[in-house]
Design a protein around this motif. Structure first.
Motif, short mmCIF file in Angstrom:
data_model
loop_
_atom_site.label_atom_id
_atom_site.label_comp_id
_atom_site.label_asym_id
_atom_site.label_seq_id
_atom_site.Cartn_x
_atom_site.Cartn_y
_atom_site.Cartn_z
N ALA A 185 -1.25 -0.07 4.94
CA ALA A 185 -2.46 0.68 4.59
C ALA A 185 -2.96 0.34 3.19
O ALA A 185 -4.18 0.33 2.95
N THR A 186 -2.05 0.08 2.26
CA THR A 186 -2.45 -0.11 0.86
C THR A 186 -2.30 -1.54 0.37
O THR A 186 -2.97 -1.94 -0.59
N GLY A 187 -1.38 -2.30 0.99
CA GLY A 187 -1.10 -3.65 0.51
C GLY A 187 -0.41 -3.68 -0.84
O GLY A 187 -0.33 -4.73 -1.48
N SER A 188 0.11 -2.54 -1.29
CA SER A 188 0.68 -2.43 -2.64
C SER A 188 2.18 -2.15 -2.58
O SER A 188 2.59 -1.04 -2.24
N TYR A 189 2.98 -3.14 -2.93
CA TYR A 189 4.42 -2.91 -3.04
C TYR A 189 4.75 -1.92 -4.16
O TYR A 189 5.60 -1.04 -3.97
N PRO A 190 4.12 -2.04 -5.35
CA PRO A 190 4.45 -1.06 -6.42
C PRO A 190 4.21 0.38 -6.01
O PRO A 190 5.01 1.27 -6.36
#
Length: 407
Positions: free
Chosen positions: A380-385
């Motif tokens: 959904a976000t593409g954000s690992y952090p």
């Protein structure tokens, strides 16, 4: 050694040998390592195998969740299966099912991959309950926390083997050849199974259906406040452990720009740190520091480690990456032996397997949810952090719950 004096790892090893539990413990450790190598093989070979199977590397979390969802369903019936088959035949059956599951992966289709994951899960579910059944009967009470922590070293050992051995095998023989090495090993270890449980009774045959066994096991754990607290704490920590464990290789490969072989070595290092921490923590549990304080400390270290991991970039040195994976390994793997030791201590003497199965099933809910939630949030976000930050908050919540509980 005087009562109440602290036990050091060397003292524990000498006591372990003298108690006669070393033989079954060593055999169980090897069998446990082989079966968990199969479950950890999935995320390790994901960069090479996923495209051939028609899957994205990020979908590995769903395969890992399929393994542990099946394990969660099969763990509570362990008491019935142990009683009917006996520990030796059950260990052999688990190895055979593991071999079949790994072989299915080499068919290279999404359906075969998920079927293989389900079979590996069927082998994973009863693994800890049957080990607990044997070692609860074989180990003296004073060494129990250490014995159970050593037994649980089979899990990080499986991850270490997968991370260190599979990437070179992929380079030499392709990913299918690497996966087929596990069934060959499992077939050899089937001959070792009698050494794990020789002389340990299966117990009286439990009555009722498999569904009834699941209901009884979960009910008995969740109705008892101390058991419920241990089980729910395990679920939170397991979600964090498996969330990062399922994606670490892909994350390091994508975000830090390191090769899949070096990422696999980092994965192996994380699990090697877990082995060391389980042995040390098991040796000092309830003599130098209470198990509850140790679990709380590990939850805090995990929260900080996951938050720091979210800041990873291609500018990081390999030394910094490996140092952080050590911290993740210590916190993410060190708690499991303490968890099963507590379940065994709180369980009635004749129901170790059933209580271990029910507590494990609750804990496995976190194992299943962890990779699924990480994968869903990542999609959904593409954000690992962001995903790592959310899991750090979950681990911090487990820390707060543990330090607030009366001792």
């Amino acid at each position: 050694m005087p009562p109440g004096s602290p036990r050091l790892p060397g003292d524990s090893v000498r006591g372990l040998i003298a108690s006669g539990v070393a033989r079954p413990l060593g055999a169980i450790l090897l069998l446990h390592s082989a079966i968990t190598t199969a479950s950890y093989a999935v995320p390790v070979i994901a960069p090479a195998a996923a495209p051939a199977m028609g899957l994205a590397p990020e979908s590995v979390g769903f395969l890992v969740s399929a393994i542990y969802l099946t394990a969660m369903a099969t763990a509570p019936v362990s008491g019935i299966v142990i009683a009917r088959l006996g520990p030796v035949r059950l260990f052999q059956a688990l190895l055979a099912v593991t071999a079949a599951g790994c072989a299915l992966f080499t068919v290279s289709t999404p359906l075969a991959a998920f079927a293989g994951a389900l079979l590996i899960g069927c082998a994973t579910g009863p693994l800890n309950p049957v080990g607990s059944h044997v070692l609860m009967r074989a180990s003296p009470p004073r060494w129990r926390a250490f014995v159970f922590s050593v037994k649980q070293c089979g899990t990080p050992a499986g991850g270490m083997i997968a991370g260190a051995a599979l990437p070179p095998l992929v380079l030499a023989f392709g990913w299918q050849g690497a996966m087929l090495a596990i069934p060959v090993t499992a077939c050899v270890l089937m001959l070792l199974a009698p050494a794990a449980a020789r002389g340990v009774p299966g117990g009286a045959v439990a009555g009722g259906s498999m569904l009834g066994a699941i209901q009884r096991s979960l009910r008995d754990v969740m109705r008892d406040p101390p058991l419920r607290r241990v089980a729910l704490t395990g679920a939170c920590l397991a979600a964090c452990q498996m969330g990062i464990g399922s994606y670490l290789v892909v994350y390091l490969w994508r975000e830090a720009g390191i090769s899949s072989e070096v990422a696999g070595l980092a994965f192996s290092t994380m699990h090697a740190a877990g082995i060391a921490s389980r042995i040390v923590l098991g040796a000092v549990a309830d003599s130098l520091v209470s198990s509850q304080r140790l679990l709380a400390a590990l939850a805090l270290v995990m929260a900080v480690s996951l938050a720091l991991l979210g800041t990873l970039s291609a500018d990081w040195s390999l030394a910094a990456i490996f140092a952080l994976t050590v911290a993740v390994g210590v916190s993410g793997n060190g708690w499991v032996g303490l968890f099963f030791s507590e379940l065994a201590r709180l369980a009635p003497a004749d129901r170790t397997a059933e209580i271990a199965g029910g507590g494990q099933s609750v804990m496995y809910a976190g194992i299943v949810a962890g990779p699924l939630a990480f994968g869903a949030m990542l999609g959904a976000t593409g954000s690992y952090p962001l995903c790592l930050g959310i899991f750090a908050v979950l681990s911090l919540a487990a820390f707060v719950a543990l330090v607030r509980e009366p001792r």
